[in-house]
Design a protein around this motif. Structure first.
Motif, PDB file in Angstrom:
ATOM      1  N   CYS A 192       0.839  -1.215   0.000  1.00 38.18           N
ATOM      2  CA  CYS A 192       0.000   0.000   0.000  1.00 38.18           C
ATOM      3  C   CYS A 192       0.870   1.260   0.000  1.00 38.18           C
ATOM      4  O   CYS A 192       0.554   2.245  -0.673  1.00 38.18           O
ATOM      5  CB  CYS A 192      -0.918   0.012   1.216  1.00 38.18           C
ATOM      6  N   GLY A 193       1.952   1.223   0.749  1.00 39.00           N
ATOM      7  CA  GLY A 193       2.871   2.359   0.776  1.00 39.00           C
ATOM      8  C   GLY A 193       3.457   2.620  -0.602  1.00 39.00           C
ATOM      9  O   GLY A 193       3.554   3.759  -1.054  1.00 39.00           O
ATOM     10  N   ALA A 194       3.832   1.544  -1.282  1.00 35.95           N
ATOM     11  CA  ALA A 194       4.406   1.690  -2.625  1.00 35.95           C
ATOM     12  C   ALA A 194       3.384   2.301  -3.585  1.00 35.95           C
ATOM     13  O   ALA A 194       3.716   3.154  -4.414  1.00 35.95           O
ATOM     14  CB  ALA A 194       4.882   0.326  -3.136  1.00 35.95           C
ATOM     15  N   ALA A 195       2.129   1.853  -3.471  1.00 36.39           N
ATOM     16  CA  ALA A 195       1.082   2.396  -4.347  1.00 36.39           C
ATOM     17  C   ALA A 195       0.863   3.887  -4.056  1.00 36.39           C
ATOM     18  O   ALA A 195       0.648   4.684  -4.981  1.00 36.39           O
ATOM     19  CB  ALA A 195      -0.221   1.620  -4.151  1.00 36.39           C
ATOM     20  N   ASP A 196       0.938   4.256  -2.803  1.00 35.45           N
ATOM     21  CA  ASP A 196       0.771   5.660  -2.414  1.00 35.45           C
ATOM     22  C   ASP A 196       1.894   6.513  -3.019  1.00 35.45           C
ATOM     23  O   ASP A 196       1.654   7.553  -3.652  1.00 35.45           O
ATOM     24  CB  ASP A 196       0.776   5.755  -0.878  1.00 35.45           C
ATOM     25  N   LEU A 214      -5.892   4.131  -3.855  1.00 31.39           N
ATOM     26  CA  LEU A 214      -5.176   4.721  -4.991  1.00 31.39           C
ATOM     27  C   LEU A 214      -4.826   3.652  -6.026  1.00 31.39           C
ATOM     28  O   LEU A 214      -4.874   3.907  -7.237  1.00 31.39           O
ATOM     29  CB  LEU A 214      -3.887   5.393  -4.503  1.00 31.39           C
ATOM     30  N   ALA A 215      -4.464   2.477  -5.552  1.00 33.50           N
ATOM     31  CA  ALA A 215      -4.092   1.402  -6.476  1.00 33.50           C
ATOM     32  C   ALA A 215      -5.268   0.989  -7.345  1.00 33.50           C
ATOM     33  O   ALA A 215      -5.107   0.649  -8.519  1.00 33.50           O
ATOM     34  CB  ALA A 215      -3.559   0.193  -5.696  1.00 33.50           C
ATOM     35  N   ILE A 216      -6.468   1.040  -6.763  1.00 29.86           N
ATOM     36  CA  ILE A 216      -7.657   0.702  -7.556  1.00 29.86           C
ATOM     37  C   ILE A 216      -7.987   1.838  -8.530  1.00 29.86           C
ATOM     38  O   ILE A 216      -8.292   1.615  -9.696  1.00 29.86           O
ATOM     39  CB  ILE A 216      -8.856   0.399  -6.621  1.00 29.86           C
ATOM     40  N   LEU A 217      -7.886   3.048  -8.053  1.00 28.16           N
ATOM     41  CA  LEU A 217      -8.316   4.195  -8.865  1.00 28.16           C
ATOM     42  C   LEU A 217      -7.347   4.560 -10.002  1.00 28.16           C
ATOM     43  O   LEU A 217      -7.784   4.906 -11.116  1.00 28.16           O
ATOM     44  CB  LEU A 217      -8.457   5.436  -7.972  1.00 28.16           C
ATOM     45  N   THR A 218      -6.060   4.523  -9.740  1.00 33.97           N
ATOM     46  CA  THR A 218      -5.104   5.133 -10.671  1.00 33.97           C
ATOM     47  C   THR A 218      -5.163   4.561 -12.099  1.00 33.97           C
ATOM     48  O   THR A 218      -5.236   5.330 -13.064  1.00 33.97           O
ATOM     49  CB  THR A 218      -3.680   5.065 -10.083  1.00 33.97           C
ATOM     50  N   PRO A 219      -5.166   3.229 -12.258  1.00 31.79           N
ATOM     51  CA  PRO A 219      -5.211   2.735 -13.647  1.00 31.79           C
ATOM     52  C   PRO A 219      -6.509   3.116 -14.366  1.00 31.79           C
ATOM     53  O   PRO A 219      -6.492   3.346 -15.580  1.00 31.79           O
ATOM     54  CB  PRO A 219      -5.089   1.216 -13.481  1.00 31.79           C
ATOM     55  N   MET A 224     -10.051  12.033  -5.248  1.00 30.70           N
ATOM     56  CA  MET A 224     -11.063  10.980  -5.439  1.00 30.70           C
ATOM     57  C   MET A 224     -10.933   9.923  -4.342  1.00 30.70           C
ATOM     58  O   MET A 224     -11.919   9.493  -3.754  1.00 30.70           O
ATOM     59  CB  MET A 224     -10.896  10.328  -6.820  1.00 30.70           C
ATOM     60  N   GLU A 225      -9.691   9.521  -4.052  1.00 35.52           N
ATOM     61  CA  GLU A 225      -9.494   8.465  -3.052  1.00 35.52           C
ATOM     62  C   GLU A 225      -9.916   8.929  -1.661  1.00 35.52           C
ATOM     63  O   GLU A 225     -10.462   8.137  -0.880  1.00 35.52           O
ATOM     64  CB  GLU A 225      -8.035   8.017  -3.046  1.00 35.52           C
ATOM     65  N   MET A 260     -15.890   2.536 -13.239  1.00 37.97           N
ATOM     66  CA  MET A 260     -14.870   1.664 -13.862  1.00 37.97           C
ATOM     67  C   MET A 260     -14.118   0.844 -12.805  1.00 37.97           C
ATOM     68  O   MET A 260     -13.525  -0.186 -13.115  1.00 37.97           O
ATOM     69  CB  MET A 260     -13.870   2.517 -14.656  1.00 37.97           C
ATOM     70  N   CYS A 261     -14.120   1.345 -11.569  1.00 42.11           N
ATOM     71  CA  CYS A 261     -13.396   0.656 -10.486  1.00 42.11           C
ATOM     72  C   CYS A 261     -14.198  -0.502  -9.899  1.00 42.11           C
ATOM     73  O   CYS A 261     -13.651  -1.303  -9.132  1.00 42.11           O
ATOM     74  CB  CYS A 261     -13.096   1.629  -9.344  1.00 42.11           C
TER      75      CYS A 261
END
Lengths: 389, 389
Positions: free
Chosen positions: A190-194, A285-290, A269-270, A386-387
């Motif tokens: 999660c930290g990496a995704a942030d 964020l990992a779900i939203l970004t792509p 958004m997150e 989309m998520c």
């Protein structure tokens, strides 16, 4: 290309065995220290003992506030600000991750005003002063240890609001990679995704700015992609933890911005997602970004995706621009969901579409998110949809 | 991997039209300003008028010292320190390139001691205090605007000695890329060679350190390679001048070092060259660096050259390591001598071998330069010989 002011006077002690400097650094600001932390993990790890030993050795007076929650709440801020006032605290010492540090920043500001600290968010009350803050970081993610911002949640109003003020910059931060050895595989991911998101919010920008900063951002992203999986597999890999730790600070301390002035997109958004559902920020964020990337991709923006894919993921530079752009999204998904193993949809984390309208409205504050692409409420609702799966 | 302390509290105004902030920034430190500069170029360009206007508008009292020479001399430092004492100066404002800023740093330190400022170099006299320094940069090269060091020449003793002290860090620096539009093609090339060397002195290191910093250094070098030729061809290319300017500060402000502790090699050698022959520092480095690389290349060091060649010059990663290593030196020579058009040998700049022995002895202070490879006097003499043709 715009001008900017660079001003990051945070002193950082990086590496093992630097805590011996803690007492002397705190003492510069006074004698009465409020130590803030979250749950019991710093007691279990022994860090609590090391820190309080240093405080005692320096002859300082120690006060404590524990129990600061992930997605820290305004009630913790209120408590801390009150202790500062009652006990005439000189300096705050936050020991923990971004949540503890964020909350501590607003305690330090709240200590200097007469009003309820929530007014910093609800009424944008001015932040003109704050008590000095020192941090000991235990989680690489938010970058709060070297930036002037913080995000606070109010469960009563279901708000989660971030704000920046130079007065909130920590004076000194201690970054010891070994303190992150105990961070779980999931929290490391999660930290990496942030961190990735902090960089991508700035990097995805069609404004012509400093090439050297784009190179730096690409280097930071390659660092995260290289070392997050290494730290997950081998939690006490010093090299991996050290690279992630220093990258997390530089992803968001303002240096990468240069003169770019665009608003962020995925973070607002997150914040609406985790304000209601209390999921880990990095996971949201990992779900939203792509999905945000998919939504924003078109002929006018594809060149940035191409640059991202080629320079960060090593995609073949001879591919047609749009093909490389699409592939860059696939590579990011593979990194987030495949390699980091994060969940890939709202459905998997128990979020349905029932609050999308209000979340989208709040994310753009009823108007427009002027980010990489301008997003209105309807656009944001579309991205949320989309998520779902 | 070693720990380190990061502490760079320099405030930077970057971009055009930032000089409007100069008066307010100076005023924070007092009312009596000593303006230092070199030759007449800032009068010709109009910068002198802009700066003195701002000082007057802020109601400050102006004192001046001009004539600071390239490879600045201890006599200028002495004069400046004396003016500071006589006129009770509160803050020094250096307007110029690295030479002016370097000299000003030692005026600021000299103002706070009773002894001759040369003792900072000849006797390593302690630097415990310095008056505050503000800079307006007109040449991208040395990085003095954001670092705590300076190099001063003493023509009587033929010494040229550098020294660092945190007290010498400028408080505020103004970096306006348009102020470098008038920098000649030759000086732009020399500046680029200087910056490349600042990075290479740190990058060429076999100690395992932070990958993210290696990525950053590679990005800085790619930035210089991309934009130095652009700025030479088109002197008022803002993007090129801006990238070079910000890269020059970050090449040497200490961030790239991380925990690396190795001594520099080419700079101490070059200082002995320009101490005697008064050639431009960047030109001396351009001649020395590729020979130093050739001298240090062997099976134990080739992997670093390979990384340099592949990541900075885009050399084919599938080449055998030693082949790519040699090619990386050729690419660097092509950049320095071909693209930047700098002279490639001592012979071309009128240097013969008559002083090699004493220069080499001074460069390693009679012992060893503990750099990328340990160099004793004989090694350094050998490298000087390789530079002849």
């Amino acid at each position: 290309m715009n001008g900017f002011v660079y001003d990051i006077p945070v002193k950082v002690y990086f590496g093992e065995n630097q805590l011996g400097n803690l007492g002397a650094e705190l003492k510069k600001f006074g004698n009465r220290v409020l130590l803030t932390y979250g749950g019991g993990s710093i007691k279990k790890s022994g860090l609590y003992d090391s820190v309080t030993d240093e405080i005692r050795k320096a002859g300082l007076e120690l006060f404590e506030l524990s129990g600061i929650e992930p997605n820290p709440r305004i009630d913790s801020v209120r408590k801390g600000a009150q202790i500062c006032k009652d006990e005439k605290i000189d300096v705050l010492l936050a020991v923990g991750g971004g949540s503890t540090i964020d909350a501590t920043k607003y305690m330090a500001a709240g200590a200097c005003v007469d009003h309820d600290p929530w007014e910093f968010f609800s009424k944008w009350a001015p932040i003109e002063k704050a008590l000095p803050i020192v941090t000991v970081l235990t989680l690489s993610a938010t970058g709060s240890e070297m930036d002037p911002g913080g995000v606070i949640s109010n469960p009563e109003t279901k708000d989660k609001i971030g704000r920046l003020a130079p007065q909130l910059l920590p004076k000194v931060s201690f970054l010891d990679p070994t303190l992150t050895y105990s961070v779980s595989e999931y929290q490391t991911a999660c930290g990496a995704a942030d961190m990735m998101s902090h960089i991508m919010e700035v990097y995805f920008n069609m404004e012509q700015d400093l090439y050297m900063l784009d190179c730096f951002m690409e280097g930071l992203m390659k660092t995260i992609i290289k070392f997050a999986p290494a730290a997950m597999k081998e939690p006490d890999n010093y090299e991996a933890r050290a690279n992630l730790m220093w990258a997390s600070s530089w992803a968001i301390n303002g240096f990468v911005n240069g003169g770019k002035q665009q608003e962020w997109s995925c973070h607002p958004m997150e914040h609406e997602v985790s304000a209601i559902y209390d999921i880990t920020h990095g996971l949201g964020l990992a779900i939203l970004t792509p999905r945000w990337m998919e939504y924003c991709l078109d002929e006018t923006t594809a060149s940035k995706y191409y640059q991202f894919g080629v320079n960060v993921f090593g995609i073949d530079a001879s591919l047609p621009e749009m093909e490389a752009a699409k592939k860059s999204i696939e590579m990011l998904k593979e990194f987030l969901y495949g390699i980091l193993g994060l969940k890939s949809s709202f459905e998997e984390v128990g979020i349905d579409d029932s609050n999308f309208e209000i979340m989208a409205k709040k994310a753009c504050m009823g108007e427009t998110l002027e980010g990489f692409k301008s997003l209105k409420q309807k656009d944001i609702e579309e991205i949320f949809k989309m998520c779902l799966k």
